[in-house]
Design a protein around this motif. Structure first.
Motif, PDB file in Angstrom:
ATOM      1  N   ARG A 189       9.626   0.838  -5.894  1.00 57.13           N
ATOM      2  CA  ARG A 189      10.124  -0.503  -6.188  1.00 57.13           C
ATOM      3  C   ARG A 189       9.478  -1.486  -5.230  1.00 57.13           C
ATOM      4  NH1 ARG A 189      13.904   2.387  -4.270  1.00 57.13           N
ATOM      5  NH2 ARG A 189      14.811   2.808  -6.285  1.00 57.13           N
ATOM      6  N   LEU A 190       9.279  -2.690  -5.697  1.00 50.15           N
ATOM      7  CA  LEU A 190       8.646  -3.749  -4.921  1.00 50.15           C
ATOM      8  C   LEU A 190       9.587  -4.275  -3.847  1.00 50.15           C
ATOM      9  CD1 LEU A 190       6.254  -5.760  -4.617  1.00 50.15           C
ATOM     10  CD2 LEU A 190       7.436  -7.217  -6.269  1.00 50.15           C
ATOM     11  N   ARG A 191       9.051  -4.500  -2.666  1.00 53.01           N
ATOM     12  CA  ARG A 191       9.753  -5.173  -1.571  1.00 53.01           C
ATOM     13  C   ARG A 191       8.914  -6.420  -1.243  1.00 53.01           C
ATOM     14  NH1 ARG A 191      10.248  -2.485   3.336  1.00 53.01           N
ATOM     15  NH2 ARG A 191      12.010  -3.818   3.741  1.00 53.01           N
ATOM     16  N   HIS A 231      -2.579   5.318  -2.572  1.00 56.50           N
ATOM     17  CA  HIS A 231      -2.460   3.865  -2.663  1.00 56.50           C
ATOM     18  C   HIS A 231      -1.010   3.422  -2.404  1.00 56.50           C
ATOM     19  CE1 HIS A 231      -6.487   2.718  -3.790  1.00 56.50           C
ATOM     20  NE2 HIS A 231      -6.513   3.633  -4.758  1.00 56.50           N
ATOM     21  N   VAL A 232      -0.068   4.158  -2.971  1.00 56.15           N
ATOM     22  CA  VAL A 232       1.348   3.839  -2.754  1.00 56.15           C
ATOM     23  C   VAL A 232       1.687   3.965  -1.277  1.00 56.15           C
ATOM     24  CG1 VAL A 232       3.718   4.601  -3.206  1.00 56.15           C
ATOM     25  CG2 VAL A 232       2.091   4.380  -5.096  1.00 56.15           C
ATOM     26  N   LYS A 233       1.130   4.948  -0.615  1.00 59.45           N
ATOM     27  CA  LYS A 233       1.367   5.133   0.824  1.00 59.45           C
ATOM     28  C   LYS A 233       0.904   3.902   1.616  1.00 59.45           C
ATOM     29  CE  LYS A 233       2.550   7.878   4.222  1.00 59.45           C
ATOM     30  NZ  LYS A 233       3.943   8.208   4.440  1.00 59.45           N
ATOM     31  N   VAL A 234      -0.246   3.342   1.261  1.00 60.68           N
ATOM     32  CA  VAL A 234      -0.737   2.123   1.930  1.00 60.68           C
ATOM     33  C   VAL A 234       0.238   0.977   1.690  1.00 60.68           C
ATOM     34  CG1 VAL A 234      -2.594   0.402   1.963  1.00 60.68           C
ATOM     35  CG2 VAL A 234      -3.157   2.837   1.852  1.00 60.68           C
ATOM     36  N   LEU A 235       0.733   0.858   0.456  1.00 58.72           N
ATOM     37  CA  LEU A 235       1.703  -0.186   0.145  1.00 58.72           C
ATOM     38  C   LEU A 235       3.006   0.019   0.900  1.00 58.72           C
ATOM     39  CD1 LEU A 235       1.038  -0.401  -3.703  1.00 58.72           C
ATOM     40  CD2 LEU A 235       0.407  -2.109  -1.976  1.00 58.72           C
ATOM     41  N   GLU A 236       3.410   1.261   1.045  1.00 58.72           N
ATOM     42  CA  GLU A 236       4.623   1.574   1.820  1.00 58.72           C
ATOM     43  C   GLU A 236       4.447   1.199   3.289  1.00 58.72           C
ATOM     44  OE1 GLU A 236       7.069   5.356   0.478  1.00 58.72           O
ATOM     45  OE2 GLU A 236       4.916   5.809   0.567  1.00 58.72           O
ATOM     46  N   ALA A 275      -6.093  -5.827  -0.284  1.00 55.08           N
ATOM     47  CA  ALA A 275      -7.548  -5.851  -0.383  1.00 55.08           C
ATOM     48  C   ALA A 275      -8.097  -4.994  -1.518  1.00 55.08           C
ATOM     49  CB  ALA A 275      -8.177  -5.404   0.944  1.00 55.08           C
ATOM     50  N   HIS A 276      -7.293  -4.129  -2.086  1.00 54.05           N
ATOM     51  CA  HIS A 276      -7.783  -3.233  -3.151  1.00 54.05           C
ATOM     52  C   HIS A 276      -7.149  -3.637  -4.480  1.00 54.05           C
ATOM     53  CE1 HIS A 276      -8.761   0.391  -5.376  1.00 54.05           C
ATOM     54  NE2 HIS A 276      -9.592   0.707  -4.388  1.00 54.05           N
ATOM     55  N   ASP A 277      -7.987  -3.762  -5.504  1.00 54.92           N
ATOM     56  CA  ASP A 277      -7.491  -4.216  -6.803  1.00 54.92           C
ATOM     57  C   ASP A 277      -6.475  -3.260  -7.424  1.00 54.92           C
ATOM     58  OD1 ASP A 277      -9.540  -2.348  -7.280  1.00 54.92           O
ATOM     59  OD2 ASP A 277     -10.076  -3.265  -9.189  1.00 54.92           O
ATOM     60  N   ALA A 278      -6.593  -1.967  -7.184  1.00 58.78           N
ATOM     61  CA  ALA A 278      -5.623  -1.014  -7.731  1.00 58.78           C
ATOM     62  C   ALA A 278      -4.242  -1.263  -7.132  1.00 58.78           C
ATOM     63  CB  ALA A 278      -6.062   0.418  -7.454  1.00 58.78           C
ATOM     64  N   ARG A 279      -4.192  -1.531  -5.830  1.00 60.26           N
ATOM     65  CA  ARG A 279      -2.895  -1.792  -5.191  1.00 60.26           C
ATOM     66  C   ARG A 279      -2.310  -3.126  -5.648  1.00 60.26           C
ATOM     67  NH1 ARG A 279      -5.658   1.027  -0.813  1.00 60.26           N
ATOM     68  NH2 ARG A 279      -6.318  -0.927   0.147  1.00 60.26           N
ATOM     69  N   ARG A 280      -3.171  -4.140  -5.827  1.00 56.97           N
ATOM     70  CA  ARG A 280      -2.670  -5.424  -6.347  1.00 56.97           C
ATOM     71  C   ARG A 280      -2.096  -5.231  -7.746  1.00 56.97           C
ATOM     72  NH1 ARG A 280      -7.592  -7.085  -4.130  1.00 56.97           N
ATOM     73  NH2 ARG A 280      -8.478  -7.351  -6.216  1.00 56.97           N
ATOM     74  N   GLY A 281      -2.767  -4.416  -8.556  1.00 57.91           N
ATOM     75  CA  GLY A 281      -2.271  -4.122  -9.901  1.00 57.91           C
ATOM     76  C   GLY A 281      -0.939  -3.390  -9.865  1.00 57.91           C
ATOM     77  N   LEU A 336       1.335  -3.606  -7.515  1.00 62.14           N
ATOM     78  CA  LEU A 336       2.359  -4.577  -7.131  1.00 62.14           C
ATOM     79  C   LEU A 336       2.732  -5.474  -8.305  1.00 62.14           C
ATOM     80  CD1 LEU A 336       1.180  -5.661  -3.567  1.00 62.14           C
ATOM     81  CD2 LEU A 336       3.097  -4.172  -4.160  1.00 62.14           C
ATOM     82  N   ARG A 337       1.726  -5.908  -9.049  1.00 62.25           N
ATOM     83  CA  ARG A 337       1.977  -6.768 -10.213  1.00 62.25           C
ATOM     84  C   ARG A 337       2.902  -6.062 -11.196  1.00 62.25           C
ATOM     85  NH1 ARG A 337      -2.962  -7.153 -11.754  1.00 62.25           N
ATOM     86  NH2 ARG A 337      -3.486  -8.619 -10.120  1.00 62.25           N
ATOM     87  N   ARG A 338       2.646  -4.782 -11.443  1.00 66.85           N
ATOM     88  CA  ARG A 338       3.465  -4.032 -12.395  1.00 66.85           C
ATOM     89  C   ARG A 338       4.850  -3.730 -11.836  1.00 66.85           C
ATOM     90  NH1 ARG A 338       0.569   0.664 -13.351  1.00 66.85           N
ATOM     91  NH2 ARG A 338       2.051   1.211 -14.958  1.00 66.85           N
ATOM     92  N   LEU A 339       4.936  -3.515 -10.530  1.00 71.59           N
ATOM     93  CA  LEU A 339       6.237  -3.256  -9.922  1.00 71.59           C
ATOM     94  C   LEU A 339       7.121  -4.503  -9.918  1.00 71.59           C
ATOM     95  CD1 LEU A 339       5.251  -0.923  -6.963  1.00 71.59           C
ATOM     96  CD2 LEU A 339       6.636  -0.324  -8.964  1.00 71.59           C
ATOM     97  N   ALA A 340       6.521  -5.673 -10.037  1.00 75.71           N
ATOM     98  CA  ALA A 340       7.309  -6.906 -10.102  1.00 75.71           C
ATOM     99  C   ALA A 340       8.208  -6.920 -11.342  1.00 75.71           C
ATOM    100  CB  ALA A 340       6.393  -8.127 -10.084  1.00 75.71           C
ATOM    101  N   ALA A 341       7.829  -6.162 -12.365  1.00 73.04           N
ATOM    102  CA  ALA A 341       8.619  -6.086 -13.596  1.00 73.04           C
ATOM    103  C   ALA A 341       9.723  -5.036 -13.508  1.00 73.04           C
ATOM    104  CB  ALA A 341       7.714  -5.791 -14.779  1.00 73.04           C
ATOM    105  N   GLY A 342       9.659  -4.162 -12.501  1.00 73.93           N
ATOM    106  CA  GLY A 342      10.694  -3.138 -12.352  1.00 73.93           C
ATOM    107  C   GLY A 342      10.150  -1.864 -11.736  1.00 73.93           C
TER     108      GLY A 342
END
Length: 116
Positions: A73-75, A51-56, A16-22, A24-30
Motif C-alpha cells: 500500500r502507498l504511504r 523494486h518494492v524493497k527500494v520503495l519500502e 529515479a526508476h520508471d518501474a517504481r514510479r509506475g 506508486l502510480r498504481r498503488l495510488a488506486a489501492g
C-alpha cells in the motif's frame, strides 16, 4: 524545507526508476500484491520484489505479508517532503525562465511605431 537522515535521498532514488514510479502510480488506486505490481511491467516476481524493497526503504510503500501473499500500500507522506524540497527551487526557476523568455521574445512594435 525538509532534509534529514538521507530520507529525501532515498525518496529521490526510489523515484529515479520508471518501474517504481509506475508502481506508486498504481498503488495510488489501492492495495496490490507484488505479483500484481510485476504483471504489467513484464518482470519477474523477484525483480518486482527488489523494486518494492527500494520503495519500502524510502518509506513510500508498506508491505503486509499474509502467508505467501505480499500486499503493498502507498504511504504518500515522503512524497510531500520531496514536493516541499522541489517547491523551494520553483521561484528560482520561474525567475530564470521568465528572464530567458524576455531575451528570446523580440519586442513587438506598438501600433504607433508601425510605418504607414
Amino acid at each position: 524545507m525538509v532534509e534529514g537522515n538521507g530520507a529525501l535521498d532515498a525518496v529521490f532514488h526510489a523515484l529515479a526508476h520508471d518501474a517504481r514510479r509506475g508502481m506508486l502510480r498504481r498503488l495510488a488506486a489501492g492495495e496490490l500484491s507484488v505479483g500484481e505490481l510485476a504483471e504489467p511491467l513484464r518482470m519477474s516476481l523477484a525483480a518486482a520484489s527488489k523494486h518494492v524493497k527500494v520503495l519500502e526503504q524510502a518509506g513510500l510503500v508498506e508491505r503486509t505479508v499474509t502467508g505467501r501473499r505480499h500486499v503493498c500500500r502507498l504511504r504518500p507522506r515522503p512524497l510531500s517532503d520531496a514536493v516541499a524540497w522541489l517547491r523551494f527551487y520553483e521561484g528560482f526557476w520561474d525567475a530564470r525562465l521568465d528572464a530567458l523568455q524576455h531575451v528570446l521574445d523580440p519586442p513587438h512594435p506598438s501600433v504607433h511605431e508601425e510605418a504607414p
